[in-house]
Structure formats: structure tokens, C-alpha cells
Design a protein around this motif. Structure first.
Motif, PDB file in Angstrom:
ATOM      1  N   TYR A  56       0.835  -1.200   0.000  1.00 54.13           N
ATOM      2  CA  TYR A  56       0.000   0.000   0.000  1.00 54.13           C
ATOM      3  C   TYR A  56       0.878   1.261   0.000  1.00 54.13           C
ATOM      4  CZ  TYR A  56      -3.949  -3.017   1.360  1.00 54.13           C
ATOM      5  OH  TYR A  56      -4.916  -3.992   1.402  1.00 54.13           O
ATOM      6  N   GLU A 114       2.485   1.917  -3.359  1.00 52.70           N
ATOM      7  CA  GLU A 114       1.566   2.551  -4.317  1.00 52.70           C
ATOM      8  C   GLU A 114       1.557   4.067  -4.116  1.00 52.70           C
ATOM      9  OE1 GLU A 114      -1.936  -0.382  -5.794  1.00 52.70           O
ATOM     10  OE2 GLU A 114      -2.271   0.583  -3.862  1.00 52.70           O
ATOM     11  N   TYR A 124      -3.176  -6.956  -8.170  1.00 54.29           N
ATOM     12  CA  TYR A 124      -3.047  -5.567  -7.722  1.00 54.29           C
ATOM     13  C   TYR A 124      -1.657  -4.996  -8.033  1.00 54.29           C
ATOM     14  CZ  TYR A 124      -7.492  -5.137  -5.248  1.00 54.29           C
ATOM     15  OH  TYR A 124      -8.829  -5.011  -4.951  1.00 54.29           O
ATOM     16  N   SER A 125      -0.619  -5.804  -7.901  1.00 53.17           N
ATOM     17  CA  SER A 125       0.730  -5.303  -8.172  1.00 53.17           C
ATOM     18  C   SER A 125       0.912  -5.023  -9.654  1.00 53.17           C
ATOM     19  CB  SER A 125       1.777  -6.293  -7.665  1.00 53.17           C
ATOM     20  OG  SER A 125       1.588  -7.577  -8.219  1.00 53.17           O
ATOM     21  N   ALA A 147      -0.620  -1.679 -10.268  1.00 52.00           N
ATOM     22  CA  ALA A 147       0.231  -0.594  -9.768  1.00 52.00           C
ATOM     23  C   ALA A 147       1.367  -0.305 -10.755  1.00 52.00           C
ATOM     24  CB  ALA A 147       0.803  -0.968  -8.400  1.00 52.00           C
ATOM     25  N   TYR A 161      -0.049   1.664 -13.536  1.00 51.94           N
ATOM     26  CA  TYR A 161      -0.242   3.030 -13.040  1.00 51.94           C
ATOM     27  C   TYR A 161       1.051   3.829 -13.126  1.00 51.94           C
ATOM     28  CZ  TYR A 161      -0.654   6.557  -9.279  1.00 51.94           C
ATOM     29  OH  TYR A 161      -0.622   7.703  -8.534  1.00 51.94           O
ATOM     30  N   LEU A 174      -6.448   1.063  -7.758  1.00 53.02           N
ATOM     31  CA  LEU A 174      -5.336   0.785  -6.864  1.00 53.02           C
ATOM     32  C   LEU A 174      -5.838   0.089  -5.608  1.00 53.02           C
ATOM     33  CD1 LEU A 174      -3.164   4.045  -7.069  1.00 53.02           C
ATOM     34  CD2 LEU A 174      -3.001   1.960  -8.427  1.00 53.02           C
TER      35      LEU A 174
END
Length: 512
Positions: free
Chosen positions: A128, A131, A162-163, A166, A169, A262
Motif C-alpha cells: 500500500y 503505491e 493488484y501489483s 500498480a 499506473y 489501486l
């Protein structure tokens, strides 16, 4: 890099960001002596500099967060830490401040070597913060650390997904495709985004592993005849493209977009006020926090690529089917036994309970995320309304989390969540538990939980008795009477500690 230059123009609206003109992070050198004493200071001294410089602190000599900032990975030296013999399992959406003292010790100790195995919840807490670090001058180091975590903690599909998001992103934020090379997940959109940027090709193995993402659902031969199918797919690639891979086209003018979120719900969230209208004489509104959204090109939905991949898979499928028929005719393979079509249940290997579909799990996860992102209702001065909203704010996160855990096959955890709100939510929580108890052959528990839920809802203004709930209780009572010899009930207690009696349910049945 030409393809990246083209698709980066698709990043518009909520996904675009203004980069900080001044460093957002001002971490003092890790080697500087700390003024605090205790276990926290001792353990942090052992954390390598490359890790410590990517951490967030609310206080102390390494402070880089304001007290008002919501950051789940943020560390405060004021929070107690106690040595633990072994890490415990973390729940969903964990944070440092919600950890127990022993869990904080396990987390800080793990940070001394982030490569060592640990429950994925601890990895998520550090992730977290990474990010958030992406939007700072330390973004390159954050990306490399995310890649490092992916290499050593690849057992979790959720973390892998999720990674990957990221990394996308980071790539789109800085118009730099470098982070995309670290994408390793099974999400077809993310895979093509990475491959279209770098080597512009898809291997036979990548096509097979991502077949469902391209709309190909007939994966029987891919699973059961993997080597034969791959051989036929390679032959097909050679025939059509004169090479053993699929070349991703350069001319992709109209590429659909997909929206990703995210994992860190505290980052760049918007707030939206939702008008619920007039209910029971009150004007109801709620404020929902919207997580950071990222629009990325979804190459898996490109008509050109989808058409080509489906053609390849269809040819390989038919050739595999033909080969198998010849092999069986020649006695090289046993004839396939005629089987009735059956749906194989997905089971959670850790608990032995059923798993829902990925779509159902994803839906439950999003509902829970949106629920915990909502700020508690502000006091209005109306005591009845304020009390009702207090109850809603308290029970909904537990209700949604229980539903997610149930779909993940973690029924014990789901039971704990739903029982914790039974004395406030009544019949709605009881119905969830009753369904689960029935599947476990806990027929007496099913009857009792429905009786307990009805008692709560009879006096509740927030969660009154649903229509036909009494009929549901009668049916459960009658079923228990007929199947009492098969019953495998356990003892359950409501949140207040009251043990429910089967006589209560029987009495309720007579009353109705």
C-alpha cells in the motif's frame, strides 16, 4: 516505444495526474540516531536502507506523513509493539494501526528481509505504501521494490493482480513503459499491455494461458492435452505467421479501455454524495469514497487481436481433436469413456469449503471495498436518525466482509463476522448464517439462528422482519424435525453472549 507513444494518449480523465513539483517525501537518512526507545526503534534499525526509505511514518525522525493523512502502511512510534514467536494471519485490507502489538512486531521484523515468506496480508501493508510512493520522486525505487515483492510472493493471485495494476499506473503516470516489463500476472489485459510494449509478440504458452481472456471458453484440450495442443498451436503459428509466436499488430487505432483500481483505498479518492431520497419521513444521503481509478488500453479486447487469437485457438483445437481420434483408432490412446456432464466444485484447499466463481468473488470484493470506503455519517442532531445511521455504519462492513469470506470458502471467518452483527442486523444476518448452516447439515443451528434473528428484527427500526421470514423459520423448524438424526449442529452464541434455545424456535413456529 512507438506503440507506447500511441496508447499513452488514451490515458485521460481520472487516470491522469499532476506530478509533484517538490519532493513529496523528505525521509532523513536511515543511519541517523533515533530519539525513541523500545522495540519499534530496535527493529527499525535493522531494516535495510532501501526498504526504510520507501516506508511511511507519522512521527519520529523519519516522519513523512501528516497526522491527517490516511495511509494503511503508516507507522507511528506511539503504537505498542510486542515480540511474537510467529506471524499470525492477517484479515482483508489490513493496516499497521489496526494490527495487534504482536502483529506489528511480525511486520517490522519481516521488513528486515522482505524476501522471506509471510502471510500475504503483511506484504499488502508494505505494498500500500509503495503505491503511494509511486507519485513521488522515489517512484523508480518503488517500482523495483514491487517487482521484488512479486518475485518472492507470487502465491497470491490477488497480490499478483493488484501489483500488476500498480505497475501499469506507474508506467502511464510517467509515460515510461519500463515498469510494464515486470508484469507477471494472469490478467490478459495487463499481459498484452506489457507484451505490446516490449517484444510485440505472444508465445504459444501465453496464448494458451490467456485463452479465456480472449473469449475462448473451450479449454478442455488446453488443460488435458497441453503438449499436443501446444504442438498444434506452434504448427499453426508457423503456417500463418512463419514464426513460432503471434506478432502483435502495430496498427491498432481504436483500442477499448478498461478501468483498474489501486489497492490502497486512501490514495487520491474522490467523494460522491448519493441522494437516497425520502425514507420514513427522513431525507437520506450517503457519502461514498471512490478509489483511485486508472484507465488503460485493453488490447485483449482489440477486434484485430481477438479475431487472430480465436482463429489460432480454433485451428489448434480442431487439429487436436482430429489427432486424438486417430490415436484412439490406432490403439495409441484409450477411448474416452462416456461421461455425464458434471460441474466440478471449486474448493478452498485450506478450509475444505466451496469457492464461488471468480466473478462472484470479484463482485463481493468490490462491494466490500466500496462499503469500507464510505465515511461514517455525520451527526445531524436528530437522535433517532443518528442512532440508526450509527448502526448501519457499524454493521455493513461486517456484513460485506462476511459475504466475501463466504464466497472465498472461509466459512468460519464468515460466521464470526455475521454473528458479530446478529444483535443489530437481525433477520438479514440470520438469513446468511442459515443458508450456510443448512449446507453444513446444521439444521438445528439453522432453526435457532432464524429464531434469534426474528427476535432482533421484531424490535428493530433499521432492519425489520423481511417478507415471508416467518415462513422461512417454519420451514427450517419442520426440516429439523424430519432430519434430526442427520443433524450436525454446533453451539452458537449471539454477539451479546446469549445462547439461543430450540424451544424459542418451536414456540415461534406455533405463534405463526
Amino acid at each position: 516505444m512507438g506503440l507506447f507513444d500511441r496508447f499513452k494518449k488514451l490515458v485521460v480523465g481520472n487516470s491522469s495526474e499532476t506530478l509533484p513539483t517538490q519532493p513529496a517525501v523528505n525521509i532523513k537518512k536511515h543511519s541517523q540516531p533515533m530519539q525513541q526507545h523500545g522495540i519499534t526503534t530496535q527493529v527499525i534499525h535493522n531494516i535495510p536502507t532501501e526498504v526504510a526509505e520507501l516506508m511511511w511514518f507519522f512521527d519520529g525522525p523519519m516522519k513523512n506523513l501528516d497526522a491527517e493523512t490516511e495511509e494503511p502502511s503508516g507507522i507511528s512510534f506511539r503504537l505498542p509493539v510486542k515480540k511474537a514467536s510467529a506471524p499470525t494471519r492477517m484479515g482483508y485490507w489490513p493496516s499497521y494501526h489496526k494490527m495487534s502489538p504482536t502483529e506489528r512486531y511480525s511486520y517490522l521484523n519481516w521488513l528486515t528481509n522482505v524476501d522471506q515468506p509471510i502471510d500475504i496480508g503483511y506484504v499488502f501493508v508494505f505494498f500500500y505504501g509503495l503505491e503511494r510512493m509511486i507519485a513521488t520522486p522515489k517512484h523508480d525505487a518503488a517500482v523495483k521494490m514491487i517487482h521484488r515483492l512479486k518475485e518472492h510472493h507470487n502465491e497470491s493471485g490477488s497480490f499478483s493482480s493488484y501489483s500488476d495494476e500498480a505497475l501499469a499506473y506507474a508506467a502511464l503516470l510517467y509515460h515510461d513503459p519500463t515498469p510494464l516489463q515486470y508484469i507477471r500476472g494472469t490478467n490478459t489485459s495487463m499481459l498484452i499491455l506489457s507484451k505490446a510494449t516490449f517484444d510485440h509478440r505472444l508465445t504459444a504458452d501465453e496464448i494458451m494461458s490467456s485463452s479465456r481472456g480472449f473469449g475462448w471458453d473451450n479449454t478442455r484440450y488446453i488443460k488435458n492435452e497441453h503438449e499436443l495442443f501446444e504442438h498444434n498451436l506452434l504448427v499453426c503459428l508457423q503456417n500463418l505467421y512463419k514464426q513460432d509466436y503471434y506478432p502483435i499488430p502495430n496498427l491498432l487505432d481504436q483500442v477499448p479501455r478498461t478501468q483498474l483500481h489501486l489497492a490502497n483505498l486512501s490514495i487520491a479518492t474522490d467523494e460522491r454524495v448519493i441522494d437516497l431520497g425520502i425514507i420514513d419521513g427522513y431525507h437520506w444521503t450517503t457519502t461514498m469514497r471512490i478509489p483511485k481509478r486508472i484507465d488503460i488500453p485493453d488490447f485483449s479486447q482489440s477486434k484485430i487481436i481477438s479475431r487472430d487469437i480465436q482463429q489460432l485457438l480454433k485451428i489448434a483445437h480442431e487439429k487436436t481433436k482430429e489427432d486424438l481420434a486417430k490415436m484412439r483408432k490406432n490403439g495409441e490412446r484409450p477411448k474416452a469413456a462416456a461421461k455425464k456432464p458434471s460441474r466440478k466444485k471449486r474448493i478452498n484447499p485450506d478450509t475444505g469449503y466451496p469457492l464461488s466463481t471468480e466473478k462472484a468473488i470479484a463482485c463481493a470484493r468490490e462491494l466490500y471495498k466500496s462499503t469500507i470506503a464510505v465515511h461514517p455519517q455525520q451527526l445531524t442532531g436528530n437522535p433517532d436518525y443518528d442512532e440508526e445511521m450509527r448502526i448501519v455504519d457499524h454493521v455493513l462492513p461486517h456484513y460485506r466482509l462476511g459475504d466475501l469470506q463466504y464466497k472465498l470458502g472461509e466459512w468460519k471467518e464468515a460466521e464470526t463476522e455475521w454473528i458479530s452483527i446478529l444483535d443489530l442486523m437481525g433477520a438479514l444476518a440470520a438469513e446468511k448464517l442459515a443458508i450456510m448452516y443448512h449446507k453444513q447439515h446444521r439444521y438445528k443451528d439453522e432453526m435457532e439462528i432464524l429464531s434469534a434473528g426474528m427476535k432482533v428484527s421484531q424490535r428493530s427500526k433499521v432492519y425489520p422482519i423481511p417478507d415471508k421470514f416467518a415462513d422461512r423459520l417454519i420451514a427450517a423448524s419442520e426440516f429439523y424435525v424430519k432430519h434430526s438424526t442427520e443433524d450436525e449442529s454446533e453451539t452458537f452464541h449471539s454477539a451479546s453472549g446469549h445462547k439461543n434455545s430450540p424451544d424459542d424456535a418451536a414456540h415461534m413456529t406455533k405463534q405463526n
